[in-house]
Every structure is written in C-alpha cells, then in structure tokens.
Design an enzyme around this catalytic site. Sequence first.
Site: not given
Length: 206
Positions: A12, A95-97, A111, A113, A154, A183
């Site tokens: 996080g 980390m889920h699609i 999102n 990446h 991604d 990021e």
Amino acid sequence: MNYLAVLISGSGTNLQAIIDAIESGRLPDTQISVVVSNRKAAYGLERARRHGIPTIYHPFLPYRKAGRTREEYDTDLAEMLSDYPIDLVVLAGWMHIFTMEFLRHYCRILNIHPALPGAFPGMHAIEEAYEAYQRGEISETGVMIHWAPDEAVDAGPVAACERVPIYPDDTLESLEERIHAVEHDLYVRTIAEVLGVPLKPETEQS
Ligand code: GAR
C-alpha cells in the site's frame, strides 16, 4: 468533493502516497471513501485504519472453495462498494483482474503498472525488466497508469506514463525504489488531472 475507492493487495505504498497528498493539501477536494483488500495481511489495510479510512476485506478464497465464480465475487464487491460515494476507483497494487460484473458499475477505474505500455504485464514486471536489462534487451523501463477495462492485462488505454532509466550499477532493490518513487508521484498527479482538481506544488502545501 471527489471520492476515491482505493483497492490494494499488498504493502500500500501508493495508497500512502495518495493519503499523504490529500492530508498535506497537495491533492485538494479529494477524500478516500474506502480501501478494499483481497488479502487480510495487506499492510495497506493498516495504513488506511491509521488514517481513519473505512476498510473492506474481501477474499476470493471462500468463493473458490464454494465453487462460486469470479463474477459472483465481483458482483458482491460492487454491492459492498455501493454503500460509499465513489467518483473514481483507484487500483493500487490490486492483483485481481476484474470481470464485467464489477467493471460495468464504474465509468472511471484507473490501474497502475510498473512498466512501460506493452512491456512486462503481470505481477513481476520490475524483476522481468531488470533481467531483460541484464541480457542487454532494454535500456529503460517505466511506470504506466491506464484505464480499465484494459485492452489486455496491464495494457492501455494509457492515462499517463513516465520513463525510468536503468543504470549499470542498479540492483533489483535500487531499481524498485526508483520505480516506486515515480509511481507515487505520477499516481497523485494523474488522479488530480482526472478529477480536474488543481494539484498544489510541494512548496504551497498547507
Ligand atoms: C506497484 O508497484 C504497482 O505498480 C504494482 O504493484 C505494486 C503495489 O505496490 N502493480 C502491478 O504489478 C499490477 N500488475 P504498493 O502496494 O506498495 O502500492
């Protein structure tokens, strides 16, 4: 006021960067309504609690054990989130699609990446870029923020991206550190741009 839902699966640090930007006044007129994790041990949940932000833990394992589908999981998550005001869904290490059962509820889902568009999709992008550099295949990597639904995993449509150099004396750790710093800054700037709020320069923070 603009309301965010931030979805995480791990440490996080991107969530923390957004919290810090809001609390310092750098990202004005913005509030995190809720933080969701699919992992109980995700440290990001603790970060949210420390800042008084409501949290939801929503694991997929019970669904899998019961023979229930990803669609059912996503439907239930959308239902839980309907209790909160949400203008923008921010995936920060989630980390889920998602299936369309979640995606159809929200017009704006971002999102992040840790790679340039088209390069190194999946969960190990930084390691894969580092190894590709060692093999002489690439000289730089980057960070991409894209809209969901993706064109692939991604992938785009790209909302923002920034190049990150790789140096000969880099370790995986030093490269990770450089990428995460990019990021944290890029996500806050992109959220401000998407929401249309004026991002205050560092020096003007209240
Ligand atoms: C970030 O580096 C993010 O780009 C990556 O997970 C990390 C989460 O870190 N996401 C992906 O790899 C998506 N495929 P954080 O929990 O410290 O923000």
